[in-house]
Design a protein around this motif. Structure first.
Motif, mmCIF file in Angstrom:
data_model
loop_
_atom_site.group_PDB
_atom_site.id
_atom_site.type_symbol
_atom_site.label_atom_id
_atom_site.label_comp_id
_atom_site.label_asym_id
_atom_site.label_seq_id
_atom_site.Cartn_x
_atom_site.Cartn_y
_atom_site.Cartn_z
ATOM 1 N N ILE A 103 13.972 -1.910 -2.914
ATOM 2 C CA ILE A 103 12.656 -1.284 -2.755
ATOM 3 C C ILE A 103 11.881 -1.950 -1.631
ATOM 4 C CG2 ILE A 103 10.427 -0.914 -3.882
ATOM 5 C CD1 ILE A 103 11.913 -0.548 -6.508
ATOM 6 N N TRP A 104 11.901 -3.273 -1.592
ATOM 7 C CA TRP A 104 11.093 -4.000 -0.616
ATOM 8 C C TRP A 104 11.624 -3.818 0.815
ATOM 9 C CZ3 TRP A 104 6.424 -5.736 -0.650
ATOM 10 C CH2 TRP A 104 5.996 -6.610 0.339
ATOM 11 N N THR A 105 12.932 -3.872 0.979
ATOM 12 C CA THR A 105 13.494 -3.743 2.318
ATOM 13 C C THR A 105 13.385 -2.325 2.861
ATOM 14 O OG1 THR A 105 15.679 -3.449 1.308
ATOM 15 C CG2 THR A 105 15.083 -5.659 2.080
ATOM 16 N N ASN A 106 13.411 -1.335 2.007
ATOM 17 C CA ASN A 106 13.357 0.052 2.463
ATOM 18 C C ASN A 106 11.935 0.596 2.580
ATOM 19 O OD1 ASN A 106 16.165 0.291 2.633
ATOM 20 N ND2 ASN A 106 16.339 0.883 0.479
ATOM 21 N N LEU A 107 10.944 -0.174 2.115
ATOM 22 C CA LEU A 107 9.563 0.282 2.263
ATOM 23 C C LEU A 107 9.147 0.191 3.729
ATOM 24 C CD1 LEU A 107 7.640 -1.199 -0.788
ATOM 25 C CD2 LEU A 107 7.851 1.213 -0.184
ATOM 26 N N PRO A 108 8.604 1.258 4.300
ATOM 27 C CA PRO A 108 8.180 1.205 5.711
ATOM 28 C C PRO A 108 6.741 0.712 5.826
ATOM 29 C CG PRO A 108 8.006 3.442 4.912
ATOM 30 C CD PRO A 108 8.506 2.625 3.743
ATOM 31 N N THR A 109 6.429 0.160 6.974
ATOM 32 C CA THR A 109 5.057 -0.191 7.309
ATOM 33 C C THR A 109 4.390 0.988 8.023
ATOM 34 O OG1 THR A 109 5.723 -1.172 9.415
ATOM 35 C CG2 THR A 109 5.694 -2.621 7.496
ATOM 36 N N ASP A 110 3.095 0.883 8.201
ATOM 37 C CA ASP A 110 2.372 1.959 8.895
ATOM 38 C C ASP A 110 2.838 2.098 10.337
ATOM 39 O OD1 ASP A 110 1.022 2.338 6.575
ATOM 40 O OD2 ASP A 110 -0.829 1.350 7.227
ATOM 41 N N LEU A 111 3.151 0.970 10.966
ATOM 42 C CA LEU A 111 3.617 1.032 12.342
ATOM 43 C C LEU A 111 4.984 1.712 12.441
ATOM 44 C CD1 LEU A 111 2.989 0.214 15.249
ATOM 45 C CD2 LEU A 111 4.131 -1.966 14.816
ATOM 46 N N LYS B 278 0.827 -1.212 0.000
ATOM 47 C CA LYS B 278 0.000 0.000 0.000
ATOM 48 C C LYS B 278 0.864 1.266 0.000
ATOM 49 C CE LYS B 278 -1.553 1.659 3.664
ATOM 50 N NZ LYS B 278 -1.268 2.729 4.639
ATOM 51 N N ASN B 279 1.904 1.276 0.809
ATOM 52 C CA ASN B 279 2.777 2.451 0.871
ATOM 53 C C ASN B 279 3.587 2.630 -0.416
ATOM 54 O OD1 ASN B 279 1.938 3.050 3.466
ATOM 55 N ND2 ASN B 279 3.544 1.816 4.418
ATOM 56 N N LEU B 280 3.862 1.511 -1.114
ATOM 57 C CA LEU B 280 4.571 1.617 -2.387
ATOM 58 C C LEU B 280 3.730 2.355 -3.417
ATOM 59 C CD1 LEU B 280 6.927 0.869 -4.292
ATOM 60 C CD2 LEU B 280 5.747 -1.299 -4.730
ATOM 61 N N PHE B 281 2.442 2.069 -3.469
ATOM 62 C CA PHE B 281 1.576 2.708 -4.455
ATOM 63 C C PHE B 281 1.073 4.071 -4.003
ATOM 64 C CE2 PHE B 281 1.295 -1.723 -5.751
ATOM 65 C CZ PHE B 281 1.396 -1.618 -7.125
ATOM 66 N N MET B 282 1.203 4.389 -2.731
ATOM 67 C CA MET B 282 0.730 5.680 -2.228
ATOM 68 C C MET B 282 1.856 6.714 -2.121
ATOM 69 S SD MET B 282 -2.462 5.363 -1.988
ATOM 70 C CE MET B 282 -2.806 6.917 -1.203
ATOM 71 N N TRP B 283 3.020 6.453 -2.685
ATOM 72 C CA TRP B 283 4.129 7.403 -2.744
ATOM 73 C C TRP B 283 4.562 7.845 -1.337
ATOM 74 C CZ3 TRP B 283 6.449 8.977 -7.404
ATOM 75 C CH2 TRP B 283 5.798 8.571 -8.562
ATOM 76 N N VAL B 284 4.580 6.901 -0.390
ATOM 77 C CA VAL B 284 5.083 7.236 0.945
ATOM 78 C C VAL B 284 6.584 7.484 0.882
ATOM 79 C CG1 VAL B 284 5.347 6.362 3.304
ATOM 80 C CG2 VAL B 284 3.215 5.966 2.054
ATOM 81 N N ARG B 285 7.272 6.667 0.097
ATOM 82 C CA ARG B 285 8.691 6.899 -0.173
ATOM 83 C C ARG B 285 8.822 7.209 -1.669
ATOM 84 N NH1 ARG B 285 12.345 4.538 3.412
ATOM 85 N NH2 ARG B 285 13.929 5.394 2.014
ATOM 86 N N PRO B 286 8.818 8.497 -2.045
ATOM 87 C CA PRO B 286 8.798 8.845 -3.481
ATOM 88 C C PRO B 286 9.983 8.297 -4.254
ATOM 89 C CG PRO B 286 8.276 10.759 -2.129
ATOM 90 C CD PRO B 286 8.757 9.700 -1.191
ATOM 91 N N GLU B 287 11.168 8.232 -3.646
ATOM 92 C CA GLU B 287 12.336 7.744 -4.381
ATOM 93 C C GLU B 287 12.205 6.269 -4.732
ATOM 94 O OE1 GLU B 287 13.069 7.262 0.010
ATOM 95 O OE2 GLU B 287 12.276 8.803 -1.356
ATOM 96 N N LEU B 288 11.439 5.494 -3.949
ATOM 97 C CA LEU B 288 11.220 4.084 -4.257
ATOM 98 C C LEU B 288 10.088 3.899 -5.271
ATOM 99 C CD1 LEU B 288 11.530 2.595 -0.659
ATOM 100 C CD2 LEU B 288 13.304 2.759 -2.412
ATOM 101 N N THR B 289 9.012 4.626 -5.087
ATOM 102 C CA THR B 289 7.886 4.517 -6.027
ATOM 103 C C THR B 289 8.263 5.057 -7.398
ATOM 104 O OG1 THR B 289 6.444 4.869 -4.114
ATOM 105 C CG2 THR B 289 5.425 4.995 -6.272
ATOM 106 N N LYS C 255 10.969 4.514 -9.041
ATOM 107 C CA LYS C 255 11.546 3.419 -9.826
ATOM 108 C C LYS C 255 10.451 2.540 -10.429
ATOM 109 C CE LYS C 255 15.730 3.329 -6.982
ATOM 110 N NZ LYS C 255 16.605 2.506 -6.095
ATOM 111 N N LEU C 256 9.437 2.242 -9.641
ATOM 112 C CA LEU C 256 8.310 1.476 -10.173
ATOM 113 C C LEU C 256 7.584 2.255 -11.259
ATOM 114 C CD1 LEU C 256 6.359 -0.956 -10.015
ATOM 115 C CD2 LEU C 256 5.125 0.294 -8.220
ATOM 116 N N TYR C 257 7.447 3.532 -11.089
ATOM 117 C CA TYR C 257 6.752 4.371 -12.070
ATOM 118 C C TYR C 257 7.487 4.355 -13.408
ATOM 119 C CZ TYR C 257 4.221 8.475 -13.796
ATOM 120 O OH TYR C 257 3.433 9.327 -14.522
ATOM 121 N N VAL C 258 8.814 4.501 -13.352
ATOM 122 C CA VAL C 258 9.609 4.483 -14.594
ATOM 123 C C VAL C 258 9.540 3.112 -15.252
ATOM 124 C CG1 VAL C 258 11.939 4.712 -15.515
ATOM 125 C CG2 VAL C 258 11.121 6.336 -13.794
ATOM 126 N N GLY C 259 9.606 2.046 -14.442
ATOM 127 C CA GLY C 259 9.518 0.703 -15.006
ATOM 128 C C GLY C 259 8.191 0.441 -15.698
#
Length: 558
Positions: A365-373, A297-308, A310-314
């Motif tokens: 991307i996966w390891t640096n994505l944070p959870t809500d907690l 959810k955080n990946l698609f909601m641009w919580v970490r823009p530098e990670l999202t 990369k997905l956007y460009v791909g």
């Protein structure tokens, strides 16, 4: 008798006169009332009968022995009767003419004929309607008999809101559900373990054969048929296994689970410990699932823009390629890349962690994505640090109270509630809490090797130093340091996050904790009910890894 006959004749003549006068009056009126045919006919028939009979009686009477005066009177009477008869005949003729005119004007016969025709038409229409109704009823009946069952399926009805009954909390039910969940996930876990073994080249010959077959199928464009054939083959093997065949094939050996002790021989504390273990597994499983969903959810909601980004460009590259390249060529490129990535690139990156941390984009991307907690705890940590910074600036010139230990390098004082830090834990003066835990983390120590409740759970504060992990008990009976716990970081065998089920309501921090295993304990100790669990885990784990690297470098073997 002769004397009576004139009297009777006179009475009849009086009646005739009376009727005659009434008829004259009726004829003198300008408009005569409408009379029925029956009334006119009766009057016409009755009036001529009276004068016809009367002359006969008079003749009979005249032939008798009347005297001359009586004969004269009778003649005058006869003349009157004759005049009345003529009037009656004229009246009859007039009435007949009126009746004829009325019949011509009203057209009664034509109306009767039309009424009869309409009656016949109504009867015919009723008969036709009845016939049509019977035909339609028969048709609908046959249609319902043949298609009624299917028509009933398309009838719209409001959805019934059924409320599922919740089962009461039971230790036995919880244990059984965890076993069912584990058995249900076993095929998935075995499949993932086999895929990981293929990617890691656990069996060189098996991985080499799989790589050659896959690349040949990708070169020929048979990737999708190959996967479909493998699915059919797996279903066929499952059918043979269901029929009793013993077919077992796996790249990695199956992990044998230790037999569970019989519940009859367990004590009360062991049964309680069994429930805690089941709760630990359930909470860890739910925590992992929640972490995965929150990261996506955080990946698609641009919580970490530098990670999202990369997905956007791909996604843009994949979209443009799908528009420009033919699908056969695009499928060939994707298939070859997937095979090389799975069998070669992943093997190299897993073997070299530094390369993986720098060049494995999905892993980064996966390891640096944070959870809500984690986001919530980071926000709380930032606020608390700002408050501490403001408080330290205000107390910069204050003198240190007695009983505190002063660090000569940083000019800071480290203490606990019961005295100087190094005195409470019997450590050297150089040991002091790290900057991340100057005030410590409030938690409770769950020592599962202990049987008594007083030793099983202790409340206190956890600190981490450069070489030790220190727990200070806050019990009122712990005047000495016997209940405090000091663990050397290099002696820790395993450290991981932990979550307690029963402490969600009873303890703060939603049951968050850290599990630590040492050689001196049979079961890992749990530092639970930590509000800032992730922050504490990161600090402890980073210092633990640092000390393990130093210890490994200083060992004579290396």
């Amino acid at each position: 008798d002769a004397g009576n006959k004139p009297s009777t004749m006179r009475k009849r003549l009086d009646k005739i006169r009376f009727r005659g006068h009434r008829r004259d009056e009726f004829l003198d009126q300008p408009e005569s009332p409408n009379t029925s045919d029956t009334e006119c006919s009766e009057e016409v028939q009755m009036k001529p009968q009276i004068p016809v009979r009367e002359p006969e009686e008079q003749r009979e009477a005249g032939l008798g022995s009347f005297s001359a005066p009586l004969q004269d009177d009778s003649r005058t009477d006869l003349n009157e009767v004759k005049g009345h008869l003529e009037i009656a005949l004229l009246e009859k003729h007039f009435l007949q003419e009126e009746l004829r005119k009325l019949k011509e004007e009203s057209n009664v016969d034509a109306l009767k004929q039309e009424l009869e025709k309409e009656r016949c038409r109504r009867i015919d229409l009723e008969q036709k309607v009845n016939d049509d109704d019977s035909l339609s009823n028969n048709f609908l009946k046959r249609l319902y008999e043949r298609f009624g069952v299917h028509i009933e399926d398309f009838r719209f009805q409001p959805e019934e809101n059924t409320v599922e009954t919740e089962e009461p909390l039971s230790a036995r039910r919880l244990t059984e559900n965890m076993r069912r969940l584990k058995r249900g996930f076993r095929p998935v876990t075995n499949f993932m373990r086999n895929l990981s073994a293929l990617s890691s080249w656990y069996s060189v010959y098996t991985s080499a054969i799989a790589f050659i077959v896959y690349m040949y199928a990708a070169w020929r464009g048979w990737v999708i048929p190959m996967f479909l054939f493998l699915a059919i083959l797996r279903l066929s093997l499952n059918y043979l296994i269901a029929k009793g065949w013993r077919i077992q094939w796996s790249i990695v050996p199956d992990i044998s689970e230790p037999p569970e002790p019989s519940k009859e021989d367990l004590t009360v504390s062991e049964k309680f410990q069994l429930v805690l273990d089941v709760a630990q597994r359930a909470q860890n499983l739910f925590g992992k699932m929640a972490n995965i969903l929150e990261k996506i959810k955080n990946l698609f909601m641009w919580v970490r823009p530098e990670l999202t980004q990369k997905l956007y460009v791909g996604l843009w590259v994949a979209f443009i390629s799908s528009c420009l390249l033919p699908y056969k060529l695009l499928g060939f490129i994707i298939g070859v890349y997937a095979g090389i990535k799975f069998f070669i690139i992943d093997f190299i990156l897993k073997s070299c962690p530094k390369l993986r941390q720098r060049f494995d984009t999905p892993y980064i991307i996966w390891t640096n994505l944070p959870t809500d907690l984690q986001l919530k705890e980071r926000s709380h940590t930032t606020v608390s640090r700002r408050v501490q910074a403001v408080g330290s600036r205000g107390n910069l010139g204050a003198a240190a109270p007695p009983g505190l230990n002063r660090d000569e390098d940083g000019g800071r004082y480290y203490s606990t509630k019961r005295g100087a830090f190094h005195e409470v834990f019997n450590l050297s003066e150089s040991e002091h809490p790290l900057a991340e835990c100057v005030n410590g983390w409030r938690c409770c120590l769950i020592n599962r090797d202990k049987k008594t409740p007083s030793d099983y759970i202790r409340h206190g504060v956890l600190y981490v130093t450069e070489n030790y992990l220190c727990f200070e008990s806050s019990s009122s009976r712990s005047g000495s340091t016997k209940r405090n716990k000091v663990i050397k970081l290099t002696e820790i065998k395993d450290i991981q996050k932990y979550k307690l089920l029963y402490s969600i309501i009873m303890l703060p921090g939603s049951g968050m904790g850290i599990s630590i295993a040492t050689p001196t304990t049979q079961k890992p100790m749990v530092f639970g009910a930590m509000i800032h669990r992730d922050e504490a885990f990161d600090a402890i784990y980073s210092q633990y890894r640092k000390m393990m690297v130093i210890a490994t470098a200083a060992s004579p073997e290396t």
